[in-house]
Design an enzyme around this catalytic site. Structure first.
Site, PDB file in Angstrom:
ATOM      1  N   PRO A 197       0.826  -1.212   0.000  1.00 50.56           N
ATOM      2  CA  PRO A 197       0.000   0.000   0.000  1.00 50.56           C
ATOM      3  C   PRO A 197       0.858   1.259   0.000  1.00 50.56           C
ATOM      4  O   PRO A 197       1.884   1.324   0.684  1.00 50.56           O
ATOM      5  CB  PRO A 197      -0.812  -0.133   1.291  1.00 50.56           C
ATOM      6  N   CYS A 198       0.402   2.257  -0.770  1.00 47.59           N
ATOM      7  CA  CYS A 198       1.238   3.435  -0.994  1.00 47.59           C
ATOM      8  C   CYS A 198       0.777   4.663  -0.226  1.00 47.59           C
ATOM      9  O   CYS A 198       1.309   5.756  -0.434  1.00 47.59           O
ATOM     10  CB  CYS A 198       1.282   3.763  -2.489  1.00 47.59           C
ATOM     11  N   GLN A 199      -0.217   4.536   0.678  1.00 47.97           N
ATOM     12  CA  GLN A 199      -0.720   5.724   1.379  1.00 47.97           C
ATOM     13  C   GLN A 199       0.386   6.447   2.133  1.00 47.97           C
ATOM     14  O   GLN A 199       0.363   7.673   2.280  1.00 47.97           O
ATOM     15  CB  GLN A 199      -1.833   5.331   2.360  1.00 47.97           C
TER      16      GLN A 199
END
Length: 364
Positions: free
Chosen positions: A77-79
């Site tokens: 995940p790139c959040q």
């Protein structure tokens, strides 16, 4: 296709990356996903027993034995790498790229492929993350680099820039570079060609899945292109159906879902968005908030999945909002396929000389 290599998939999501690697001959023998609806989607479309649900750190002891896997793939995940956010090595979301490397270090595959957002490779404030990823790959015995690719260059009807962190075991003597990707570049279909396969929304073949109202901005933010700026309220921008789509976001499902003009696509009428934009550029006054034509609507789940190059018969699990999120979070399958074939070529002994222009898209 004969399966040539075994692979483990991490942060699998709905399986977009896995589809691409399977098409290139990789046998996904183990996959992991935390989000229940995405894991259920994967189970609907893939072999039973492959998906292991839960936090990767909680199912680590279920991984295959070290030395038995050719490739590890995945898109953490790139959040934590949001341009709008505060970068912090201690941010739990940022640590997931290192959880990925924990698995690589344990399994010792021949190659690993990690996908992430462009910002991870291009912004200075993420240099500490890049340096640590490179250091860990080096210590683990890999020669690795970051490659910036745009999905539209590989047959995907969407402009979507993503970074791929690719590393081969040094002992294999493989010299991998961006030139390997050149062979798999191809022009995409237009969004119009994708949409006409399904027909207008509201049919059994193409259910209407987003009814968020479309209203015009009282004070439009103008750009040179009618598909940039902000002609509408909300963050859902119109799509140029005669070209490629903007990047589909994981926040689709409400007023952030992209917009198309059905009358233009299916009835051959003039492009309302372009005409309205031209009028404003030439001094025309903005229309009222509720004056958007009824032919404008937001893309459906089926259309979004096709723009992400999921197979047309792919099934999604969970509420409609979750289905949109799964699609927006996915690696476009055809982009993953191009990367997978490039990696397969290298593993199979194909040697590709580095071209003169390759430095433009390679980071190290």
């Amino acid at each position: 296709m004969t399966e040539k290599f075994t692979a483990v998939s991490l942060f699998t999501g709905a399986g977009g990356m896995d589809i691409g690697f399977q098409k290139a001959g990789f046998n996904i023998v183990w996959a992991n996903e935390l989000m229940p609806h995405a894991a259920a989607t994967y189970d609907l479309n893939h072999r039973e027993g492959v998906m292991h649900r839960g936090d990767i750190n909680d199912v680590f002891n279920e991984l295959p034995k070290p030395g038995t896997i050719d490739c590890v793939i995945g898109g953490p995940p790139c959040q934590g790498f949001s341009v709008a956010g505060k970068m912090d090595l201690d941010d739990e979301r940022s640590k997931l790229v290192f959880s990925y490397m924990d698995v690589v270090e344990y399994l010792k595959p021949s190659v690993f492929v990690m996908e992430n957002v462009k910002a991870l490779a291009s912004l200075a404030k993420f240099s500490a993350i890049r340096d640590e990823l490179m250091r860990r790959a080096q210590v683990a015995g890999y020669c690795a680099s970051l490659y910036l690719l745009n999905a539209k260059d590989f047959g995907v009807p969407q402009s979507r820039e993503r970074v791929f962190f690719v590393g081969f075991r040094k002992s294999m003597g493989i010299v991998f570079n961006a030139a390997y990707f050149e062979k798999y570049k191809k022009d995409p279909l237009s969004v119009r060609e994708i949409l006409t396969h399904f027909g207008p929304a509201g049919t059994e073949k193409n259910p209407l899945t987003c009814k968020a109202k479309i209203t015009l901005a009282e004070n439009p933010v103008m750009r040179k292109s009618p598909y940039a700026g902000m002609l509408f309220n909300g963050l859902g921008r119109p799509i140029n159906t005669d070209g490629v789509s903007c990047t589909l976001p994981a926040s689709m499902g409400g007023n952030k879902t992209p917009i198309i003009d059905e009358a233009h696509v299916f009835e051959g009428k003039e492009n309302w968005v372009e005409n309205y934009h031209s009028s404003l550029r030439n001094g025309g006054l903005p229309l009222g908030m509720n004056d958007a034509p009824s032919s404008l609507r937001r893309i459906t789940v089926k259309e979004a999945a096709a723009i992400q190059t999921f197979p047309l018969d792919y099934k999604f699990s969970g509420p409609i909002s979750s289905q949109y999120t799964q699609i927006g979070n996915a690696v476009p399958s055809d982009l993953a396929k191009a990367v997978a074939f490039s990696v397969s070529d290298a593993l199979s002994g194909v040697v590709v000389p580095k071209g003169e222009k390759q430095g433009e898209i390679e980071f190290s």
